[in-house]
Each structure stands twice: as structure tokens, then as C-alpha cells.
Motif scaffolding. Structure first.
Motif, PDB file in Angstrom:
ATOM      1  N   ALA A 108      43.088 104.985   8.465  1.00 13.92           N
ATOM      2  CA  ALA A 108      42.235 104.883   9.658  1.00 13.92           C
ATOM      3  C   ALA A 108      40.804 105.278   9.304  1.00 13.92           C
ATOM      4  CB  ALA A 108      42.781 105.778  10.758  1.00 13.92           C
ATOM      5  N   ILE A 134      47.938 103.020  16.766  1.00 15.59           N
ATOM      6  CA  ILE A 134      48.570 103.492  15.530  1.00 15.59           C
ATOM      7  C   ILE A 134      49.885 102.742  15.280  1.00 15.59           C
ATOM      8  CG2 ILE A 134      49.876 105.421  16.511  1.00 15.59           C
ATOM      9  CD1 ILE A 134      47.826 105.845  13.371  1.00 15.59           C
TER      10      ILE A 134
ATOM     11  N   TRP B 105      37.112 120.863  12.739  1.00 17.19           N
ATOM     12  CA  TRP B 105      37.673 119.529  12.795  1.00 17.19           C
ATOM     13  C   TRP B 105      39.156 119.630  13.176  1.00 17.19           C
ATOM     14  CZ3 TRP B 105      34.611 121.281   8.817  1.00 17.19           C
ATOM     15  CH2 TRP B 105      33.412 120.590   8.563  1.00 17.19           C
ATOM     16  N   PRO B 109      47.868 113.212  14.390  1.00 21.12           N
ATOM     17  CA  PRO B 109      48.544 112.048  13.816  1.00 21.12           C
ATOM     18  C   PRO B 109      48.566 110.850  14.760  1.00 21.12           C
ATOM     19  CG  PRO B 109      49.851 114.017  13.494  1.00 21.12           C
ATOM     20  CD  PRO B 109      48.724 114.408  14.383  1.00 21.12           C
ATOM     21  N   ALA B 110      48.564 111.086  16.065  1.00 19.02           N
ATOM     22  CA  ALA B 110      48.626 109.973  17.027  1.00 19.02           C
ATOM     23  C   ALA B 110      47.410 109.049  16.894  1.00 19.02           C
ATOM     24  CB  ALA B 110      48.711 110.507  18.445  1.00 19.02           C
ATOM     25  N   PHE B 111      46.292 109.587  16.405  1.00 20.75           N
ATOM     26  CA  PHE B 111      45.095 108.768  16.233  1.00 20.75           C
ATOM     27  C   PHE B 111      44.856 108.406  14.769  1.00 20.75           C
ATOM     28  CE2 PHE B 111      43.920 109.005  20.539  1.00 20.75           C
ATOM     29  CZ  PHE B 111      44.175 110.289  20.973  1.00 20.75           C
ATOM     30  N   GLY B 112      45.465 109.169  13.883  1.00 19.68           N
ATOM     31  CA  GLY B 112      45.327 108.889  12.461  1.00 19.68           C
ATOM     32  C   GLY B 112      43.954 109.212  11.892  1.00 19.68           C
ATOM     33  N   LYS B 113      43.146 109.929  12.666  1.00 20.44           N
ATOM     34  CA  LYS B 113      41.779 110.192  12.201  1.00 20.44           C
ATOM     35  C   LYS B 113      41.437 111.670  12.361  1.00 20.44           C
ATOM     36  CE  LYS B 113      40.067 106.748  14.679  1.00 20.44           C
ATOM     37  NZ  LYS B 113      39.084 105.851  15.306  1.00 20.44           N
ATOM     38  N   ARG B 115      38.837 114.347  13.576  1.00 18.78           N
ATOM     39  CA  ARG B 115      37.795 114.374  14.609  1.00 18.78           C
ATOM     40  C   ARG B 115      37.015 115.682  14.523  1.00 18.78           C
ATOM     41  NH1 ARG B 115      40.410 110.867  19.246  1.00 18.78           N
ATOM     42  NH2 ARG B 115      39.084 109.125  18.745  1.00 18.78           N
ATOM     43  N   ARG B 116      35.710 115.559  14.535  1.00 22.29           N
ATOM     44  CA  ARG B 116      34.882 116.755  14.579  1.00 22.29           C
ATOM     45  C   ARG B 116      34.931 117.314  16.004  1.00 22.29           C
ATOM     46  NH1 ARG B 116      30.230 119.562  13.040  1.00 22.29           N
ATOM     47  NH2 ARG B 116      30.222 118.728  10.930  1.00 22.29           N
ATOM     48  N   THR B 255      44.942 115.854   6.177  1.00 22.65           N
ATOM     49  CA  THR B 255      46.002 114.839   6.251  1.00 22.65           C
ATOM     50  C   THR B 255      47.120 115.102   5.251  1.00 22.65           C
ATOM     51  OG1 THR B 255      44.719 113.458   4.751  1.00 22.65           O
ATOM     52  CG2 THR B 255      44.445 113.043   7.103  1.00 22.65           C
TER      53      THR B 255
END
Lengths: 419, 258
Positions: A108, A134, B105, B109-113, B115-116, B255
């Protein structure tokens, strides 16, 4: 051949690591989700009754190595059909200098909320655009390395395997486009299985003061096909000959941070297609997409964010070409045909341990006055159990995407048990 | 006689030297001096622990989180959520600086990113607990004005009670914080957090345990009096000074699988 070599390397790595017998943990987890959807304008009782099982296997082998696999099984009770979806299986290696991930994976990219022009490494299954992003993403075999270089992180990615966007069935309720006189699309012609046809990308990231910045580059395939037409004199018209994929390069930049009490972010990507002179009417001209967004937390812990999205197609010579370019769906970046849009999300968590949530998400197509409106309520009475009820509403002119889906307004209920 | 006087002076000198660093009742320290010693007290170079976080609502219902945490001094912290299933894989990174606000940060996992966490979000609660992101951060010594209120015991431990008031321009949800500082070790054992309307909003209490030459938290309880909700952090498998690498405190580590 490429695929076989890659899987063989992965199997050898797994076997060699497992043979050291340092496996410390094994864990199986996942969820069981029931999803009931009813189209509000449909004569049918309900449109989807899906049971989805997610299975995730995690294993750590020492402190430096881990393995993860993820697959879904979904069963649609309306059409009475089930399918496995093997999403990810990869091996991780961690060190002070580099983290390596090899295998089938989902990567991602991007800082924006939901609309990510730079998030192009995995194609999506768009047969159900209301599914979580996702889950829509298609896992791909890739080698990903994150190099820690002083204050920078350099990510290098090599993708030997090609996959393309799964579009809704032609002529179906969720189809993005239609071609008069055409009943179905042929199977697309895939790129030849050669090393020169693999894809690669890199990203350089750094934190400066209160901001995260990154710059990225991608050299690969547009994962949505382009139709190739030929003129048939006997018929006196253009006929669809085949579906092709074209190479595209992306140069992108993103940032996220805050100014005073406001969070801000942005993503921009320039896509240089094969038609960089703008001469081929069937291949998209080079184009630029960007998103700018901001968020703020109001009193009573209500969070809101707003984003602006725009696409600019370059090398347009006249109105006819402009109209034609906009009809070509072949496009990385957002994937769905929007030129200019606003999005808004408002969210509030509430209840003990803030376990419940109410949220409203919306997209407004500024160019064509279309709208997607999505309110939902999530409720979690216990850890591991959650319920979500929501609406997905479309409106707009039928010629454009959000208006085309007006007949797909729906109400849904999701019940999820996590284990 | 001379020998007795010399011996008396030597013994007095030794006792005085021992007493200086402990800030005994005989030594009068200002609030600033006390807080300076709190800030500069010896702490582990690094710390690893597993932490159970029990979230207790007004009905007594408990939701549990299990977290693996690594710290480097007071400046860097990274956490991975291990349980329950629906938050497993989530992770958090904090990096503190002398001259500016913390960087934080969150990976979901639901967004896979990754985030700050923006400044305004730091006032929100961390993963449904009674700790805000701000509470997890490092309070900068120079951001507050200090006043010694009184001396009082917490259990059997003698403490200074110090009030901290944020200086103008400091972004915080609290109008003041009152801390009970254990005199022997310069560690806050109890803190009261007052909100913008000067009402007592939250109370934090800490139980300690000694590991090698350090005092480390064994149990931390944060009570939100307005929400009638508590979070208990119970530390287990604590280890200190194991030689953790600084490079693990990076967003790319969020991650990783633990």
C-alpha cells in the motif's frame, strides 16, 4: 517460467529457514463475516448474502524471520457459488540495514484517505467496488526491500508477476462502461512472459520536522487493458480486435504532516503512457492526478477530513480528442473515471473503550455533479464481535459513473466474528 | 580528644554526602530542581516488555489488549499489538525531541498503511484506552512552570507534590498536572490531570519494581473520572539494557510481524 522460478526461490527459502528449527510461534487467526446487501430499488429481496472466511497464518522464526499467509473463502448465497482467494504468502527477514519481504503480497502506497493516485502496485478486483479496499486488492508476487540509510528509507520493489484489474462483468449492474453493439469482451492479451516485461519501482522516504515526505517511481504495466479497434470495410465500421496492456511510468510525490492543529497531506502522480506524443487515439495520453487533504478534530472528539482530487490529461489537441480521452478507461492511479472530486469523511467513536463508531463518507463529482453517500454505524459489544449497518447511495447524470450506479443504492448489514 | 573530633567530622561528612543525592528532608529543593532531577534520573538505555492493557468500563466489563513494547531511553518507543484478534498487527511508534513536539505514527492492518498522527489527534485516546497519545509522549521540562505544593506520602513512600502548569503556547489538553514525586528515586507515583475547565479529569497511579539498578513500572492505572473508565497496564517479561538497536525505531518496523 518467471513465476515458477520465483515460487521455487520462495520454497527454498522457507525450507532452509524451517530446517533451522527456530520456529518460536505459530498463530492462526482470521474472521468469519456475514454480509447481507439489499438493493433499495431492486425487485429482488436481497442482492448479496455473502459468507466470507479469512484465514491468516503467522509464524516467527527467531527474531529476524517471519512468515505470513492470508487467504479468503467467500460463498455467495444468492448465486450459490463459492471461491477461494489466495491473497498473500510471504517471508520476511529483518535486520538493522534492510528488511526484506518476498512472496505474494499487497503493498500500500500513499497518504490520502481512500483516493490514492500513487497506490498502483497491486491491481484491484473491482467487480464489487463497495468491498473494503484492502480486500479488493489482488496479491502479487514481489520482492520488496526497505533499506535504512541514515534518515532515509529506500524501498525497492521488483514484481515478476503481472496481474490486471478485474472489472465488473460487461453489461452488468456494476459495469463501468459499455460499447454499443458489443455483448461481451474478449479475454485480454497478457504481456509475454519475459524478464524485460517485469515491473519495478522505488520509493525514497524521509521525515523532516513535522512532515513525512516521499518520492517514488514506477515502471510497469497499466493494469487496465486498452481496447484495440480495426476498421472492417465489409461492415463499414470499427470492430474490437483485442484487449491489450501498455507500459506506463509513474513519477510521484506525497507528504503528510500538520500545521497548527490541522493535519494536511497530499499525493501527486504523473503517468507517462506509451502515447507520450498524444497521437494514438486508443491509448491514454500522459496524465497527472493529485489529491490534497486536511483533517481536524472538533469538540466531542468528532474527526473530519476533506480532500480534493483532480486529473489533468496532457497533450489534448481539440474537444473531440478530449472527449475520446475521457472515455478511455485504461488508467493507473485512481482507476475509476473521475476528473475532479471532493471527498469528506466525518467520524466519531463512542461507548466504553470507544468500541463503537458512527461514520459518514461521501464523494462529490465536481465535474459531473455526481455523488456517493455512505453513512454507517459500527457496533462492537465484545472484543472480536462487530456489527456494521450502512447505506450506499449514488446520484448523478446517467452518462457518468456515479449516476450510472443510481440503481445500485443499497442497505447492508455486516456481522463479523474475529478469532 | 582531637582524634574524636576528626572522626566526628569525617563521619558527618560521609553522612552529608550520602544525604545530598537523596534529597532528604534536610535538603530544601525547589520545584524546578525536583523536576529537573525527575527528568535526568537514571533510566534504562533500553527496555523490552510485554504489557497487558485491561480496559474496564463503568459496569466492570474488561477488554484486554496484549502489547509488545520496546523503548530506547525516554525518546523512542515502539509497540505491536498481539491480542485480541481484531487489533493484532496494529502498531505504534513515537519519537521524542528536545526542541519540538513528538512524532507519532500508527499502523492499522485494515488500511495497510502507516499513518502519521497529527497534532490535534494526539489529544484523542490511544486505541480505546484512557491514555491519550499525548499521555504516551514525553513531557518536555521547559514546557511547564512548576510549583511545590506540599509533601505527602503515597503508601509508605515520602513524596513531593509538584504542580505543573503548561506555559503559554504549549499545546495540551490539561490546564495543570499535579504529581507525587517519590523522594528517594524521583519517580512520579501518582498524577492528577486537570482539564481545560480546571476540573479533575484523570488520575494515574504507578507501582514499581526494581530490575538491575533501575526502578521500572510494574503496573500503571489511569482512571478517567468523567467517563468512569479505567485502563490498567500490567508489565511482564521486562528486560533492560539488552543492547537494542536504534534502527528498529523506524516507520518501516511498524509492518513487521511479532
Amino acid at each position: 517460467m518467471r513465476k515458477r522460478i520465483s515460487w521455487a526461490i520462495l520454497a527454498i527459502l522457507i525450507a532452509s529457514l524451517a530446517s533451522r528449527l527456530e520456529a518460536q510461534t505459530f498463530e492462526l487467526r482470521g474472521f468469519l463475516r456475514e454480509w447481507l446487501k439489499a438493493f433499495t430499488l431492486s425487485p429482488n429481496g436481497y442482492d448479496l448474502l455473502e459468507s466470507r472466511l479469512k484465514l491468516e497464518l503467522l509464524s516467527t522464526m527467531g527474531k529476524k524471520t517471519a512468515f505470513r499467509s492470508l487467504l479468503y473463502y467467500s460463498y455467495d448465497g444468492v448465486v450459490k457459488k463459492g471461491a477461494w482467494d489466495f491473497k498473500e504468502a510471504y517471508l520476511d527477514y529483518y535486520s538493522d540495514i534492510v528488511d526484506i519481504r518476498f512472496g505474494k503480497q499487497i503493498i500500500a502506497w500513499g497518504k490520502a484517505d481512500e483516493m490514492n493516485p500513487t497506490d498502483i502496485l497491486n491491481p484491484q478486483n473491482l467487480t464489487n467496488i463497495t468491498e473494503d479496499k484492502i480486500i479488493r486488492k489482488i496479491g502479487l508476487l514481489a520482492l520488496k526491500t526497505d533499506w535504512k540509510l541514515y534518515d532515509f528509507v529506500l524501498t525497492l520493489i521488483w514484481k515478476p508477476e503481472f496481474e490486471y484489474m478485474r472489472l465488473p462483468e460487461y453489461g452488468s449492474r456494476w459495469a463501468f462502461f459499455s460499447l454499443p453493439g458489443l455483448d461481451e469482451l474478449p479475454s485480454p492479451s497478457l504481456p509475454e512472459n519475459k524478464l524485460k516485461n517485469t515491473e519495478w519501482a522505488f520509493k525514497l522516504s524521509r521525515t523532516v520536522s513535522l512532515f513525512d515526505f516521499s518520492a517514488s517511481y514506477f515502471d510497469g504495466w497499466d493494469s487496465i487493458f486498452t481496447p484495440e479497434f480495426v476498421f472492417e470495410p465489409p461492415l463499414g465500421k470499427l470492430v474490437l480486435k483485442r484487449l491489450l496492456f501498455h507500459r506506463t511510468k509513474m513519477l510521484a510525490f506525497d507528504f503528510a504532516g500538520s500545521v497548527s492543529s490541522v493535519g494536511i497531506w497530499g499525493e501527486g502522480a504523473y503517468f507517462r503512457t506509451e502515447d507520450n506524443e498524444g497521437r494514438n487515439p486508443f491509448i491514454k495520453n500522459p496524465y497527472f492526478q493529485y489529491v490534497l487533504g486536511a483533517d481536524y478534530t472538533f469538540g466531542a472528539n468528532i474527526k473530519a477530513n476533506i480532500q480534493f482530487f483532480q486529473e489533468i490529461i496532457t497533450k489534448i489537441d481539440d474537444d473531440f480528442e478530449e472527449a475520446a480521452e475521457k472515455k478511455i478507461i485504461s488508467k493507473l492511479g485512481l482507476g475509476i473515471p473521475l476528473e475532479q472530486a471532493l471527498t469528506c469523511r466525518i467520524e466519531k467513536k463512542f461507548g466504553p473503550s470507544e468500541a463503537h463508531r458512527v461514520e459518514i463518507f461521501g464523494i462529490y463529482d465536481l465535474k459531473h455533479q455526481g455523488i456517493l453517500f455512505q453513512p454507517k454505524l459500527s457496533f462492537s459489544p465484545e472484543d472480536s464481535i462487530s456489527f456494521e449497518i450502512g447505506l450506499i447511495l449514488f446520484d448523478g447524470k446517467k452518462e457518468f459513473i456515479l449516476g450510472r450506479f443510481k440503481k445500485n443504492d443499497e442497505i447492508y448489514l455486516k456481522c463479523t466474528y474475529s478469532f | 580528644m582531637k582524634k574524636i573530633i576528626i572522626l566526628f567530622l569525617i563521619i558527618s561528612g560521609i553522612l552529608l554526602a550520602l544525604g545530598t543525592n537523596r534529597g532528604t528532608a534536610q535538603e530544601k529543593l525547589t520545584a524546578d530542581q525536583i523536576m529537573h532531577r525527575v527528568d535526568s534520573r537514571p533510566i534504562p538505555k533500553d527496555l523490552t516488555a510485554e504489557m497487558a492493557m485491561n480496559l474496564i468500563d463503568r459496569k466492570g466489563q474488561v477488554r484486554q489488549r496484549t502489547v509488545k513494547t520496546l523503548r530506547m531511553g525516554d525518546d523512542k518507543q515502539i509497540m505491536w499489538f498481539l491480542l485480541p484478534a481484531d487489533v493484532k498487527g496494529s502498531s505504534f511508534l513515537r519519537i521524542s525531541y528536545e526542541d519540538r513536539e513528538d512524532d507519532m505514527w500508527l499502523y492499522l492492518p485494515a488500511f495497510g498503511k502507516v499513518r502519521r498522527i497529527a497534532s490535534h489527534t494526539k489529544k484523542g485516546n490511544f486505541m480505546g484506552t484512557d491514555f491519550t497519545f499525548e499521555d504516551l509522549g514525553d513531557r518536555k521540562l521547559g514546557d511547564y512552570a512548576y510549583r511545590l505544593v506540599k509533601e505527602e506520602k503515597v503508601g509508605e513512600k515520602s513524596c513531593w507534590v509538584v504542580e505543573s502548569t503548561p506555559n503559554k503556547g504549549v499545546s495540551t489538553d490539561y490546564s495543570r498536572i499535579v504529581s507525587w514525586i517519590w523522594k528517594d528515586e524521583y519517580i512520579p507515583l501518582r498524577e492528577e490531570f486537570y482539564d481545560g475547565s480546571a476540573a479533575l479529569r484523570k488520575v494515574m497511579t504507578m507501582e514499581l519494581t526494581q530490575l538491575k539498578k533501575y526502578w521500572v513500572p510494574k503496573r500503571v492505572l489511569m482512571e478517567d473520572l468523567k467517563a468512569a473508565h479505567k485502563t490498567a497496564m500490567i508489565f511482564d517479561k521486562i528486560d533492560v539494557d539488552t543492547g537494542l538497536s536504534e534502527k528498529i525505531f523506524d516507520t518501516s518496523s511498524l509492518t513487521r510481524i511479532y
